[in-house]
Design an enzyme around this catalytic site. Structure first.
Site, short mmCIF file in Angstrom:
data_model
loop_
_atom_site.label_atom_id
_atom_site.label_comp_id
_atom_site.label_asym_id
_atom_site.label_seq_id
_atom_site.Cartn_x
_atom_site.Cartn_y
_atom_site.Cartn_z
N SER A 169 -7.54 -20.24 -82.76
CA SER A 169 -8.70 -19.83 -84.18
C SER A 169 -10.32 -21.14 -82.73
CB SER A 169 -8.23 -21.75 -84.64
OG SER A 169 -10.01 -22.27 -84.43
N TYR A 209 -5.35 -30.28 -85.66
CA TYR A 209 -5.58 -28.52 -85.72
C TYR A 209 -6.05 -28.68 -84.28
CZ TYR A 209 -7.15 -23.83 -87.20
OH TYR A 209 -7.53 -22.61 -87.35
#
Length: 258
Positions: free
Chosen positions: A146, A159
């Site tokens: 990501s 995350y």
């Protein structure tokens, strides 16, 4: 078909294949001749996808897979070897998001969930994928990280930490296996309108307002459509792309250029 887009006879394993990037990628690769081994914890949509692809002539295996359980990751590789005799490509796409919270507020449970799914899920997959690819003497692995793995992600500390770890795993495996003709890369999308995003951020506010908020830092001024990320994945996986390894590729609408 152009060799850059021809996956005829290639066996491709995809985790998190029931929806989002995984499902779209499965459809695109099936149309390009790939044999597919698909896994997800969401059994019903996964089987529905497999049925659709088979009806269009694709060879597909679909099975329940919780990437946080090593035995499930191994079972997917075993299925590829048993059914198709080889594993050419693996896409470790399965992952989970995180609720917005400040770093000091993140619980041990949330960090552990991120680690088990988003990090160990990739490691468990690669552990068995690499072994299968070494027997063949070639292979390609793409891990889904990501933009949160390339820089700060305010209010997404757990995350972000997990997605940074995915890039570290990918680069290390790439260097270890480059001389064995096995390529390993990570892809780092900006916000894309997948269920991971739409079921969280977009449900908490008006859809258009949420889209504007998510995309405010992107020079292209919008979130990505899932197919735009999948198209980049196909290029990274392409049989004609043989010299690109050890990279974390941003697909971000210009964010990393700022």
């Amino acid at each position: 078909m152009d060799k850059l887009l021809d996956f005829t006879g290639k066996t491709v394993l995809i985790t998190g294949a029931a929806q989002g990037f995984g499902a779209l990628l499965a459809e695109e690769l099936a149309a390009r001749g790939a044999n597919l081994v698909l896994g997800d914890i969401k059994t019903e949509p996964l089987q529905a996808l497999a049925k659709k692809l088979k009806a269009n002539g694709a060879k597909v295996i679909a099975q329940n897979c919780n990437v946080a359980v090593e035995a499930d990751g191994k079972a997917m590789v075993d299925a590829a070897m048993d059914q198709f005799g080889q594993l050419d490509i693996a896409v470790n796409n399965a992952g989970i998001g995180q609720a917005l919270e400040l770093t000091e507020e993140v619980s041990d449970k949330d960090f552990e969930s991120q680690w088990r799914v988003n990090v160990m899920g990739v490691q468990y997959g690669m552990r068995h994928q690499l072994k299968a690819m070494k027997t063949k003497g070639s292979g390609v692995i793409l891990n889904v990280s990501s933009m949160a793995g390339l820089g700060a992600a305010p209010r997404l500390a757990a995350y972000s930490a997990a997605k940074h770890a995915v890039i570290g795993l990918s680069k290390t495996a790439a260097v270890e296996n480059a001389a064995l003709n096995i390529r390993v890369n990570a892809i780092c999308p900006f916000f894309a309108l997948t269920p991971l995003v739409t079921e969280s951020a977009l449900s908490a506010a008006g859809v258009e307002q949420a889209k504007a908020t998510l995309s405010r830092n992107a020079p292209i001024r919008r979130c990505a459509e899932p197919i735009e990320i999948v198209n980049a994945m196909i290029l990274l996986l392409s049989p004609g792309n043989t010299y690109m390894t050890g990279l974390a590729i941003a697909v971000d609408g210009g964010v990393s250029a700022i």
